[in-house]
Design an enzyme around this catalytic site. Structure first.
Site, PDB file in Angstrom:
ATOM      1  N   ASP A   1      32.406  36.321  40.515  1.00  8.42           N
ATOM      2  CA  ASP A   1      32.294  35.908  41.911  1.00  8.42           C
ATOM      3  C   ASP A   1      32.461  34.392  41.974  1.00  8.42           C
ATOM      4  OD1 ASP A   1      31.372  35.500  44.556  1.00  8.42           O
ATOM      5  OD2 ASP A   1      30.136  37.301  44.407  1.00  8.42           O
TER       6      ASP A   1
ATOM      7  N   HIS B   1      28.708  41.119  48.442  1.00  8.73           N
ATOM      8  CA  HIS B   1      29.377  40.765  47.179  1.00  8.73           C
ATOM      9  C   HIS B   1      29.450  41.978  46.248  1.00  8.73           C
ATOM     10  CE1 HIS B   1      29.024  36.295  47.906  1.00  8.73           C
ATOM     11  NE2 HIS B   1      28.247  36.803  48.842  1.00  8.73           N
TER      12      HIS B   1
END
Ligand code: UDP
Length: 470
Positions: A117, A20
């Site tokens: 995210d 990520h």
């Protein structure tokens, strides 16, 4: 006299894990290249690791005061190798610490938009009432996101929960995947009880994508266009801007880049690869989170040695569960590894996959690894572990024809055989389709390509948000 308005200020908030942070840092640099200002929220642990193992800090300060890290203290810092641990991080540790922090930043920092995210839904609630648009960035494939999104539909149609134990049964109600998807290819959470906390969380947050102002995907239309169109029926404002690492390289051709590794890279593997014949080496890595048992390790090890191929294997310190030092390594493995193998703790993976000696990648199909393999035209042997990896590996084999999927097995004979099929028997077939896809991946991020155009559109749209809020 009119003064020039300041550039838009984007707050970027990744989930604190290697894949990520890596892809959202690539996005960050692309937006810096487009003259936007960025604040990047990062956990204290990841911040410290980047400082120790990369040059990213000095690299990004090149953007003359337009970039800063904002460090988040007090987050859970343990392993995240199971659905449950991931789930606790998403539902508990992160919101507790990040909600007040985000609230302050959104009020005090003149934020034009928040790119968060999409594995976390709570920032949408925090931003409500502030007028700051929230853009979701999903670091997974479009096919995985579409599967997560479709779980309620699968429950309605009776595909879920599974009746009986046959994992080869077809999933017939997932639009766009009816022809090839089996139960075993659904994201790992779908195998559990429907009340399982992780599954419920995944369903909930995926559905929240519709509340976001827009959705960014690290994919490209030539790879996942039909699936992106399915998602678009629910979330019209999608920007496919990947593969981000290739996109960044294309836009910063003459400039230095920095690795975003949270582990120390061992570059000796490149010298080892330099001595090997073209396309002869099998590169083996299961990313940053996967753990294996000692038995699984031994099956892989036998399979690799018995395949007779040179192999470069990433064995992180924490890859193997329950180290048992009394378990001696059999003589034949030691000898076979001395002759043909090279084991390291962490490699510069993009460089490894770009090396001419690498002929195939035995991977867990984390989305970054999958994209990195695609860009370099390296055929894959898939051993998915959890989450989105199960569906990615199905697409690798059945849709993109880029390799073979060994999911749900861990047997030395199958491993040996699969390596030989990919690197000998069907070598040319896989190389040709991998080359074709690599070409498309490169074209999409160059001028005139779809991801290239979509990134320009994103930047313009963010600039317009800035104008609107003045
Ligand atoms: N990676 C690396 N060196 C290694 C193994 C992995 O640099 O030895 C990088 C890899 O290039 C990728 C990331 O770690 O960008 C792993 O992300 P992915 O989404 O593939 O898997 P995850 O770690 O999230 O399971």
């Amino acid at each position: 006299m009119d003064t020039e308005p300041p550039p838009p200020h984007v707050l970027i908030f990744p989930f604190p894990a290697q894949g990520h942070v890596n892809s959202m840092l690539k996005l960050t640099e692309l937006l810096l290249e487009a003259s936007l200002n960025i604040t990047f929220l990062i956990s204290a642990k990841d911040h410290d690791r980047l400082a120790r193992f990369t040059t990213v800090h000095s690299h990004l300060t090149r953007y003359l005061g337009r970039f800063r890290f904002h460090v988040i203290h007090g987050l859970y810092e343990g392993p995240m190798d199971t659905d449950e641990k991931l789930s606790v991080m998403i539902a508990d540790s992160l919101p507790k610490v990040a909600v007040p922090l985000l609230r302050d930043l959104l009020v005090d920092s003149h934020v034009t938009c928040l790119i968060v995210d999409g594995i976390m839904g709570f920032p949408i609630d925090v931003a409500k009432g502030t007028g700051v648009p929230v853009i979701f960035f999903r670091t997974i494939s479009a096919c995985a996101l579409w599967a997560y999104f479709s779980v309620p539909g699968l429950i309605n149609s009776g595909d879920l929960p599974f009746q009986g134990t046959n994992l080869d049964e077809r999933i017939v109600s997932l639009e766009g995947m009816e022809a090839f998807l089996r139960r075993r290819d659904l994201p790992s959470f779908c195998r559990s009880d429907l009340n399982n906390q992780t599954l419920q969380q995944v369903i909930g947050v995926s559905r929240r994508t519709t509340e976001a102002h827009a959705l960014l995907l690290n994919t490209f239309d030539e790879l996942e266009g039909p699936i992106v169109s399915q998602i678009q029926k629910h979330c019209p404002n999608i920007y496919t801007i990947g593969p981000l690492h290739a996109h960044l390289k294309a836009r910063t051709l003459s400039k230095l880049t920095s690795s975003n590794s949270l582990f120390e890279e061992d570059k000796t593997c490149i010298t080892w690869l330099d001595q090997k014949a073209p396309k002869s080496v099998l590169y083996v890595s299961f990313g940053s989170l996967v753990t294996v048992t000692r038995e699984q390790l031994m099956e892989f090890w036998h399979g690799l040695v018995n395949s007779g191929k040179p192999f470069l294997w990433v064995i992180r310190d924490d890859l193997v569960l329950k180290h048992d030092d009394e378990n001696k390594v059999p003589y034949e493995l030691e000898e076979g590894t001395k002759k043909r193998g090279y084991m390291v703790g962490w490699v510069p993976q993009e460089d490894v996959l770009a090396h001419p000696a690498v002929g195939a990648f035995l991977t867990h199909n984390g989305w970054n690894s999958t994209l990195e393999s695609i860009v370099e035209g390296v055929p894959m042997i898939s051993w998915p572990y959890f989450a989105d990896q199960q569906i990615n590996s199905r697409f690798v084999e059945a849709v993109w024809k880029l390799g073979l999927d060994m999911k749900d097995t861990c047997d030395r004979k199958i491993i040996e055989k699969t390596i030989k099929v990919v690197m000998e028997d069907r070598k040319m077939e896989f190389i040709e389709s991998a080359d074709r896809m690599a070409r498309l991946a490169k074209e999409t991020v160059n001028e005139g390509g779809s991801s290239y155009g979509n990134l320009n559109r994103l930047v313009e749209d963010i600039k317009m948000m800035g104008v609107g809020s003045k």
